[in-house]
Motif scaffolding. Sequence first.
Motif, PDB file in Angstrom:
ATOM      1  N   ILE A  39      47.176  32.602  55.063  1.00 35.32           N
ATOM      2  CA  ILE A  39      45.728  32.720  55.335  1.00 35.32           C
ATOM      3  C   ILE A  39      44.857  32.490  54.098  1.00 35.32           C
ATOM      4  CG2 ILE A  39      43.919  34.321  56.082  1.00 35.32           C
ATOM      5  CD1 ILE A  39      45.915  35.401  58.136  1.00 35.32           C
ATOM      6  N   PRO A  40      45.153  33.126  52.956  1.00 32.93           N
ATOM      7  CA  PRO A  40      44.290  32.894  51.788  1.00 32.93           C
ATOM      8  C   PRO A  40      44.214  31.419  51.384  1.00 32.93           C
ATOM      9  CG  PRO A  40      45.754  34.730  51.384  1.00 32.93           C
ATOM     10  CD  PRO A  40      46.184  34.125  52.668  1.00 32.93           C
ATOM     11  N   VAL A  41      45.342  30.716  51.488  1.00 38.25           N
ATOM     12  CA  VAL A  41      45.339  29.291  51.124  1.00 38.25           C
ATOM     13  C   VAL A  41      44.398  28.533  52.047  1.00 38.25           C
ATOM     14  CG1 VAL A  41      46.737  27.244  50.773  1.00 38.25           C
ATOM     15  CG2 VAL A  41      47.712  29.493  50.361  1.00 38.25           C
ATOM     16  N   VAL A  42      44.508  28.822  53.345  1.00 40.63           N
ATOM     17  CA  VAL A  42      43.664  28.120  54.306  1.00 40.63           C
ATOM     18  C   VAL A  42      42.188  28.412  54.042  1.00 40.63           C
ATOM     19  CG1 VAL A  42      43.104  27.868  56.744  1.00 40.63           C
ATOM     20  CG2 VAL A  42      45.477  28.099  56.035  1.00 40.63           C
ATOM     21  N   ILE A  43      41.868  29.668  53.790  1.00 39.73           N
ATOM     22  CA  ILE A  43      40.474  30.032  53.515  1.00 39.73           C
ATOM     23  C   ILE A  43      39.992  29.317  52.259  1.00 39.73           C
ATOM     24  CG2 ILE A  43      38.940  31.913  52.835  1.00 39.73           C
ATOM     25  CD1 ILE A  43      40.621  33.772  54.570  1.00 39.73           C
ATOM     26  N   PHE A  44      40.790  29.400  51.208  1.00 42.34           N
ATOM     27  CA  PHE A  44      40.423  28.775  49.944  1.00 42.34           C
ATOM     28  C   PHE A  44      40.184  27.279  50.137  1.00 42.34           C
ATOM     29  CE2 PHE A  44      41.634  27.051  45.711  1.00 42.34           C
ATOM     30  CZ  PHE A  44      40.724  27.754  44.953  1.00 42.34           C
ATOM     31  N   PHE A  45      41.090  26.671  50.866  1.00 43.50           N
ATOM     32  CA  PHE A  45      41.003  25.230  51.077  1.00 43.50           C
ATOM     33  C   PHE A  45      39.756  24.858  51.878  1.00 43.50           C
ATOM     34  CE2 PHE A  45      42.096  20.981  51.807  1.00 43.50           C
ATOM     35  CZ  PHE A  45      43.181  20.665  51.031  1.00 43.50           C
ATOM     36  N   SER A  46      39.498  25.597  52.952  1.00 42.73           N
ATOM     37  CA  SER A  46      38.375  25.185  53.799  1.00 42.73           C
ATOM     38  C   SER A  46      37.038  25.457  53.106  1.00 42.73           C
ATOM     39  CB  SER A  46      38.453  25.856  55.172  1.00 42.73           C
ATOM     40  OG  SER A  46      38.906  27.165  55.059  1.00 42.73           O
TER      41      SER A  46
ATOM     42  N   ALA B  71      32.918  18.597  39.095  1.00 42.00           N
ATOM     43  CA  ALA B  71      33.194  19.726  39.989  1.00 42.00           C
ATOM     44  C   ALA B  71      34.210  19.368  41.079  1.00 42.00           C
ATOM     45  CB  ALA B  71      31.899  20.247  40.591  1.00 42.00           C
ATOM     46  N   PRO B  72      34.073  18.219  41.741  1.00 43.03           N
ATOM     47  CA  PRO B  72      35.074  17.908  42.781  1.00 43.03           C
ATOM     48  C   PRO B  72      36.485  17.804  42.211  1.00 43.03           C
ATOM     49  CG  PRO B  72      33.268  16.334  42.849  1.00 43.03           C
ATOM     50  CD  PRO B  72      33.064  17.157  41.625  1.00 43.03           C
ATOM     51  N   GLY B  73      36.596  17.264  41.002  1.00 42.62           N
ATOM     52  CA  GLY B  73      37.908  17.165  40.367  1.00 42.62           C
ATOM     53  C   GLY B  73      38.469  18.541  40.068  1.00 42.62           C
ATOM     54  N   LEU B  74      37.612  19.422  39.592  1.00 46.74           N
ATOM     55  CA  LEU B  74      38.053  20.786  39.312  1.00 46.74           C
ATOM     56  C   LEU B  74      38.524  21.465  40.589  1.00 46.74           C
ATOM     57  CD1 LEU B  74      35.281  21.920  36.813  1.00 46.74           C
ATOM     58  CD2 LEU B  74      37.687  21.549  36.321  1.00 46.74           C
ATOM     59  N   VAL B  75      37.784  21.212  41.657  1.00 50.62           N
ATOM     60  CA  VAL B  75      38.131  21.821  42.930  1.00 50.62           C
ATOM     61  C   VAL B  75      39.478  21.315  43.425  1.00 50.62           C
ATOM     62  CG1 VAL B  75      37.501  21.710  45.359  1.00 50.62           C
ATOM     63  CG2 VAL B  75      35.792  22.364  43.661  1.00 50.62           C
ATOM     64  N   ALA B  76      39.671  19.996  43.358  1.00 48.32           N
ATOM     65  CA  ALA B  76      40.924  19.421  43.842  1.00 48.32           C
ATOM     66  C   ALA B  76      42.112  19.957  43.053  1.00 48.32           C
ATOM     67  CB  ALA B  76      40.875  17.898  43.759  1.00 48.32           C
ATOM     68  N   THR B  77      41.969  20.015  41.734  1.00 46.09           N
ATOM     69  CA  THR B  77      43.080  20.502  40.930  1.00 46.09           C
ATOM     70  C   THR B  77      43.272  22.008  41.104  1.00 46.09           C
ATOM     71  OG1 THR B  77      41.520  20.483  39.101  1.00 46.09           O
ATOM     72  CG2 THR B  77      43.138  18.726  39.167  1.00 46.09           C
ATOM     73  N   ALA B  78      42.162  22.709  41.364  1.00 50.26           N
ATOM     74  CA  ALA B  78      42.282  24.149  41.601  1.00 50.26           C
ATOM     75  C   ALA B  78      43.147  24.406  42.828  1.00 50.26           C
ATOM     76  CB  ALA B  78      40.905  24.786  41.775  1.00 50.26           C
ATOM     77  N   ILE B  79      42.953  23.603  43.858  1.00 49.01           N
ATOM     78  CA  ILE B  79      43.768  23.766  45.067  1.00 49.01           C
ATOM     79  C   ILE B  79      45.234  23.556  44.735  1.00 49.01           C
ATOM     80  CG2 ILE B  79      44.337  22.752  47.304  1.00 49.01           C
ATOM     81  CD1 ILE B  79      41.435  22.111  47.641  1.00 49.01           C
ATOM     82  N   PHE B  80      45.490  22.492  43.981  1.00 46.56           N
ATOM     83  CA  PHE B  80      46.874  22.179  43.624  1.00 46.56           C
ATOM     84  C   PHE B  80      47.511  23.357  42.880  1.00 46.56           C
ATOM     85  CE2 PHE B  80      50.121  20.468  40.850  1.00 46.56           C
ATOM     86  CZ  PHE B  80      50.859  19.699  41.724  1.00 46.56           C
ATOM     87  N   ALA B  81      46.812  23.830  41.842  1.00 48.38           N
ATOM     88  CA  ALA B  81      47.359  24.934  41.048  1.00 48.38           C
ATOM     89  C   ALA B  81      47.499  26.190  41.903  1.00 48.38           C
ATOM     90  CB  ALA B  81      46.462  25.205  39.843  1.00 48.38           C
ATOM     91  N   PHE B  82      46.523  26.425  42.753  1.00 51.97           N
ATOM     92  CA  PHE B  82      46.532  27.597  43.639  1.00 51.97           C
ATOM     93  C   PHE B  82      47.801  27.594  44.500  1.00 51.97           C
ATOM     94  CE2 PHE B  82      43.975  30.832  45.937  1.00 51.97           C
ATOM     95  CZ  PHE B  82      44.779  30.986  47.049  1.00 51.97           C
ATOM     96  N   ILE B  83      48.026  26.468  45.190  1.00 49.25           N
ATOM     97  CA  ILE B  83      49.163  26.427  46.111  1.00 49.25           C
ATOM     98  C   ILE B  83      50.483  26.537  45.356  1.00 49.25           C
ATOM     99  CG2 ILE B  83      50.380  24.999  47.798  1.00 49.25           C
ATOM    100  CD1 ILE B  83      47.765  24.107  48.851  1.00 49.25           C
ATOM    101  N   GLN B  84      50.581  25.839  44.213  1.00 48.87           N
ATOM    102  CA  GLN B  84      51.808  25.930  43.423  1.00 48.87           C
ATOM    103  C   GLN B  84      52.109  27.386  43.064  1.00 48.87           C
ATOM    104  OE1 GLN B  84      54.023  23.561  42.301  1.00 48.87           O
ATOM    105  NE2 GLN B  84      52.999  22.176  43.684  1.00 48.87           N
ATOM    106  N   ALA B  85      51.099  28.057  42.522  1.00 42.68           N
ATOM    107  CA  ALA B  85      51.313  29.418  42.031  1.00 42.68           C
ATOM    108  C   ALA B  85      51.522  30.389  43.194  1.00 42.68           C
ATOM    109  CB  ALA B  85      50.140  29.860  41.166  1.00 42.68           C
ATOM    110  N   TRP B  86      50.862  30.169  44.289  1.00 40.78           N
ATOM    111  CA  TRP B  86      50.945  31.074  45.434  1.00 40.78           C
ATOM    112  C   TRP B  86      52.319  31.009  46.090  1.00 40.78           C
ATOM    113  CZ3 TRP B  86      47.983  34.966  47.002  1.00 40.78           C
ATOM    114  CH2 TRP B  86      48.081  35.423  48.321  1.00 40.78           C
ATOM    115  N   ASN B  87      52.909  29.815  46.117  1.00 44.62           N
ATOM    116  CA  ASN B  87      54.153  29.617  46.858  1.00 44.62           C
ATOM    117  C   ASN B  87      55.409  29.563  46.005  1.00 44.62           C
ATOM    118  OD1 ASN B  87      52.848  29.584  49.259  1.00 44.62           O
ATOM    119  ND2 ASN B  87      52.811  27.360  49.466  1.00 44.62           N
ATOM    120  N   GLU B  88      55.263  29.499  44.690  1.00 44.39           N
ATOM    121  CA  GLU B  88      56.432  29.282  43.838  1.00 44.39           C
ATOM    122  C   GLU B  88      57.439  30.421  43.977  1.00 44.39           C
ATOM    123  OE1 GLU B  88      59.251  28.481  41.035  1.00 44.39           O
ATOM    124  OE2 GLU B  88      58.162  30.359  41.058  1.00 44.39           O
ATOM    125  N   PHE B  89      58.714  30.050  44.060  1.00 44.34           N
ATOM    126  CA  PHE B  89      59.720  31.080  44.264  1.00 44.34           C
ATOM    127  C   PHE B  89      60.724  31.197  43.116  1.00 44.34           C
ATOM    128  CE2 PHE B  89      63.998  32.140  45.781  1.00 44.34           C
ATOM    129  CZ  PHE B  89      63.775  33.464  46.113  1.00 44.34           C
TER     130      PHE B  89
END
Lengths: 275, 308
Positions: free
Chosen positions: A251-258, A191-209
């Motif tokens: 904001i969503p990234v910060v919420i997701f992360f915390s 689970a912690p590994g899934l969470v860590a990678t989820a953050i990575f994928a989340f930020i990549q997809a959220w910010n990609e231009f």
Amino acid sequence: MKTEKSSISSNISGVIAIILMGFPVYWMITTSLKPKDEILTVNPTLIPHHLTFSNYIQATTKDGFLQSLWNSVIVVFFTVIISLAVALFASIAVARMKFKGKQIYVASILLVQMLPLTALLIPLFLLLTKLNLTDKLAGVILTYVAFVLPFVVWTLRGFLVNIPTELEEAALVDGCTKPQAYRLVLFPLIAPGLVATAIFAFIQAWNEFLLAYILLSSPEKATLPIWLAGYTNRFGTDWGPLMAGSTLAAIPVVIFFSLIQNRIATGVTAGAVKG
Amino acid sequence: MGRVTILKGAPKKDRVPKKIWPYLLIAPSLFCLALILGFPVYRLFTLSLEQYGLREIIAGKGTFVGLANFSETLQDPEFWQVLRRTLIFTFAMVSVSIVAGAFLAHLMMKMHKRIRWVLNGVLILVWAMPQLVSISVWRWLFSFDFSIVTALINSVGIDFPKHNYFVNTLSGFTIIGGSVAWGALPFITISVYAALTQVPKDLLEAAEIDGATSRQKFRHVIFPMLLPVYVILISLSVIWDFQVFSHIWIFLENRPGPEYFTMAVYAFQKSFGMSEYGMGAAISLIMIFVLISVTWYYLRQMMKMGDE
């Protein structure tokens, strides 16, 4: 004594780091709260003289804000879910099984990370046009999944390797089938590994231009970064609403992360074997 | 589909033959990579062997020229300049961001809880800022007309006239590098910090009982445990910093001069600026080749690890 002393110097360095790292973020937030005449001046102030929310109102009521927000949510949601599921299967194979061609698979996973995105833009666009996937969120999602997969597979593999095989073997002895052993024993432990990678994928997809910019053409398909880019044109940048929109987008990234960071820190694996 | 037939065909006890499992598990990821990246990579190869310019775009077909694009690139003194610049930039970026990130993570272990909490929050905010926006803010910090940094220096009482920070390439690259390192720090720091918190406390206590100084504890306990994390972070940083594109592009307002070309910008400029797509593809392939050679050690390690 010694730890006390080092703690003071690290506290001071901590504060310096907060100021240096935080300044651009601080500038984004304060600018979003400044009236127009206070933003682009020769003598900008650190603290706004007149606090205003007009930039936020302007940004949120501008055409396409909610639509692009929604598009980004969809893109991120599916990118994270699909890449994690697909990568989880692959990482189990890489971490737990021997098979012919494994080296080639691992090598290709690593090499994918070295492909320069800018060089692939045109052939990628041509390909997705052929597949009828341009100007569709699905095309962007598929592309994002392909680009984050290597990192996610490799990171999950790292987490899996650290989990002793005895745990699954015990489950097998107790009469579990192999898939059951994975589902009931391995899954909670990574689970912690899934969470860590989820953050990575989340930020990549959220910010990609860049990719989104090339692949999506109609305004109603735009993701948040593309919508934000609309504030800059050849006449300059409309900083106030841009900063307001960017603050909202963060904001969503910060919420997701915390929400998620505690789970990484507690380290679910810690007591699994000893217990 | 394949999976279903296998399930039906095999005897009930071992419904899926053991040997097939790993292939079933990697199939979805292979499918996705092959679908999305297979053709573009293949096209990159073929394009690099073609003369492909504006005329060919209109005709819709390139002319095969063999290795001409490669030999022309390798004979171009500008290419070697760009390569050298990119390697120096990458080396500087990786060292600065890894050292700073590791340093910060170690400090975080000793910080007051509240300060650590705020720093952590700042790092996440930096990470959460859309790259396009963060680079624009950095550009604003060092712009000509409305530079925040110039204003700050003046407000302290030092007379500092309007200044173009990008006339001097060293100053320009320092600023660009600063923004690159700033953007990379959250990922590095948070990863190292997470790894540090995973170092078992009893190991450190045992070392302490045996009389280890904090430096010895670091060298003999912490460092070996963190080594794999560092190897991965350094290699990823090399890959990312070598390919820096958006920062340079946005800082120099979409038209960087040749003195600011790094490999990615150079390849992009050849393709889209000069419409020599074949040449751009060849440069990109050379880039990949250089990256593979630079990270060869890492690749070997990873492949060995993956083979265990």
